[in-house]
Design a protein around this motif. Structure first.
Motif, PDB file in Angstrom:
ATOM      1  N   LEU A 272       0.793  -1.297  -0.353  1.00 20.30           N
ATOM      2  CA  LEU A 272      -0.583  -0.234  -0.315  1.00 20.30           C
ATOM      3  C   LEU A 272       0.615   1.263   0.626  1.00 20.30           C
ATOM      4  CD1 LEU A 272      -2.853   1.550  -0.029  1.00 20.30           C
ATOM      5  CD2 LEU A 272      -2.571   0.992   3.078  1.00 20.30           C
ATOM      6  N   LEU A 273       1.853   1.296   0.602  1.00 18.31           N
ATOM      7  CA  LEU A 273       3.082   2.313   0.898  1.00 18.31           C
ATOM      8  C   LEU A 273       3.341   2.648  -0.409  1.00 18.31           C
ATOM      9  CD1 LEU A 273       4.328   4.707   2.515  1.00 18.31           C
ATOM     10  CD2 LEU A 273       6.180   3.014   2.847  1.00 18.31           C
ATOM     11  N   VAL A 274       3.499   1.958  -1.312  1.00 15.88           N
ATOM     12  CA  VAL A 274       4.495   2.130  -2.673  1.00 15.88           C
ATOM     13  C   VAL A 274       3.778   2.292  -3.941  1.00 15.88           C
ATOM     14  CG1 VAL A 274       5.763   0.273  -4.622  1.00 15.88           C
ATOM     15  CG2 VAL A 274       6.558   0.423  -2.000  1.00 15.88           C
ATOM     16  N   MET A 275       2.498   1.619  -2.999  1.00 16.41           N
ATOM     17  CA  MET A 275       1.129   2.089  -4.293  1.00 16.41           C
ATOM     18  C   MET A 275       0.825   3.686  -3.708  1.00 16.41           C
ATOM     19  SD  MET A 275      -1.344  -0.848  -4.754  1.00 16.41           S
ATOM     20  CE  MET A 275      -1.388  -2.565  -5.538  1.00 16.41           C
ATOM     21  N   THR A 276       0.971   3.586  -2.501  1.00 11.90           N
ATOM     22  CA  THR A 276       0.997   5.545  -2.325  1.00 11.90           C
ATOM     23  C   THR A 276       1.589   6.136  -3.235  1.00 11.90           C
ATOM     24  OG1 THR A 276      -0.379   4.924  -0.220  1.00 11.90           O
ATOM     25  CG2 THR A 276       0.458   7.083  -0.693  1.00 11.90           C
ATOM     26  N   PHE A 277       2.811   5.656  -2.784  1.00 10.41           N
ATOM     27  CA  PHE A 277       3.981   6.313  -3.256  1.00 10.41           C
ATOM     28  C   PHE A 277       3.498   7.222  -5.221  1.00 10.41           C
ATOM     29  CE2 PHE A 277       6.744   5.790   0.873  1.00 10.41           C
ATOM     30  CZ  PHE A 277       6.340   7.141   0.703  1.00 10.41           C
ATOM     31  N   VAL A 278       3.769   6.091  -5.813  1.00 12.92           N
ATOM     32  CA  VAL A 278       4.033   5.850  -7.321  1.00 12.92           C
ATOM     33  C   VAL A 278       2.776   6.303  -7.785  1.00 12.92           C
ATOM     34  CG1 VAL A 278       2.938   4.113  -9.568  1.00 12.92           C
ATOM     35  CG2 VAL A 278       4.073   3.475  -8.040  1.00 12.92           C
ATOM     36  N   ILE A 279       1.505   6.949  -6.541  1.00  7.01           N
ATOM     37  CA  ILE A 279       0.034   7.537  -7.742  1.00  7.01           C
ATOM     38  C   ILE A 279       0.898   9.263  -6.874  1.00  7.01           C
ATOM     39  CG2 ILE A 279      -2.275   8.664  -6.047  1.00  7.01           C
ATOM     40  CD1 ILE A 279      -2.372   5.251  -5.516  1.00  7.01           C
ATOM     41  N   LEU A 280       1.580   9.908  -6.441  1.00  2.00           N
ATOM     42  CA  LEU A 280       2.147  10.680  -5.920  1.00  2.00           C
ATOM     43  C   LEU A 280       3.002  11.163  -6.890  1.00  2.00           C
ATOM     44  CD1 LEU A 280       2.614  10.989  -1.703  1.00  2.00           C
ATOM     45  CD2 LEU A 280       0.907  11.676  -3.039  1.00  2.00           C
TER      46      LEU A 280
END
Length: 297
Positions: A272-280
């Protein structure tokens, strides 16, 4: 002393001064960097470490492999992004007209009205969530009023489903969209709208061709805040979803409380953290591209 010697001396003095300034800045920021290291870097690093520790205590990718093999994890991530996107979309539909209305009011009246937007921040999230549960349950006020006025004959299922979860999340997340959007709208010079009117544009044309594009930075920023915060929601879907709306944060809690599997829970958190960074990252690129195109236009 020649000119070249003077230049060389001045360059050495500038380098020495710059070096001292960097050391001074490092000394001033050291306490803040230490806090960030203790509060953020070390816990996140520990999270990554646990996610690669298998059930036998050795290095393993079994937690990530389980997420790839199990369809239930795919459904959980799909539900998480679905709820977050729907929450963001509903917040935009409600928040943009409200922010626009507030931006057109006189400053004193707008400040008073903004209190109604900020008021939810002064109430506990848990209290607000359970308040919606009381209002929307089968014998709640909403169902009672609806049946008393003849809008429906039997109680509607307004909680313990996706609809109830969205109602609670939109109520909580709406201020996070309105505040940056309102600030963006207030920074738009009214002279632009007046100029477009003088050039023959109708109010509708002025809005869509002038006001709306200029308010896009605030809208994008607010939407991104709402979406990112919604990804990690736990209390509201747990209470109003009634166990039927499972998001990633809830599954992390289940892995720890029911199975005491810190590795699986850490792996979910890492993904979830990696996905959030990708979205940002993608959002920052899109915003930069939008600024470039806007500047070129």
């Amino acid at each position: 002393m020649t000119t070249s010697t003077l230049v060389h001396v001045n360059e050495k003095e500038l380098k020495t001064y710059a070096s001292k300034e960097r050391r001074a800045l490092l000394g001033l920021t050291s306490p803040a960097l230490l806090v960030i290291l203790i509060v953020m870097v070390i816990p996140v690093g520990w999270l990554f470490y646990l996610s690669f520790i298998g059930s036998d205590g050795n290095f393993s990718l079994e937690h990530y492999q389980r997420m790839l093999d199990s369809k239930s994890y795919a459904r959980i991530f799909l539900t998480t992004f679905k709820v977050s996107l729907l929450t963001t979309a509903i917040c935009i539909l409600i928040g943009y007209p409200l922010a626009y209305f507030l931006s057109q009011l006189p400053a004193r009246v707008a400040n008073i009205c903004m209190l109604s937007v900020l008021l939810p921040f002064w109430t506990s999230l848990l209290v607000r969530t359970y308040s919606w549960l009381v209002l929307l349950q089968r014998k709640g006020i909403v169902n009672q009023v609806g049946m008393d006025f003849g809008f429906w004959d039997e109680p509607l299922k307004l909680v313990h489903n996706l609809s109830g979860t969205l109602v609670g999340m939109v109520h909580i997340m709406l201020p996070f969209l309105i505040l940056p959007l309102y600030a963006s709208m207030k920074s738009i010079p009214q002279d632009y709208i007046k100029a477009s009117s003088n050039l023959g544009a109708t109010p509708t044309q002025s809005f869509w061709q002038i006001f709306f594009p200029l308010s896009m930075p605030g809208l994008l920023a607010g939407s991104l805040i709402v979406f990112i915060l919604s990804l990690g929601f736990f209390v509201t879907p747990a209470v109003l979803g009634g166990g039927k709306v499972i998001m990633v944060a809830m599954q992390i809690t289940n892995n720890i409380e029911l199975f005491f599997d810190w590795g699986a829970a850490s792996a979910l958190g890492v993904v979830l953290l990696v996905m959030t960074f990708v979205i940002l990252f993608v959002a920052s690129k899109l915003m930069r591209l939008d600024n470039v195109l806007g500047g070129g236009h």
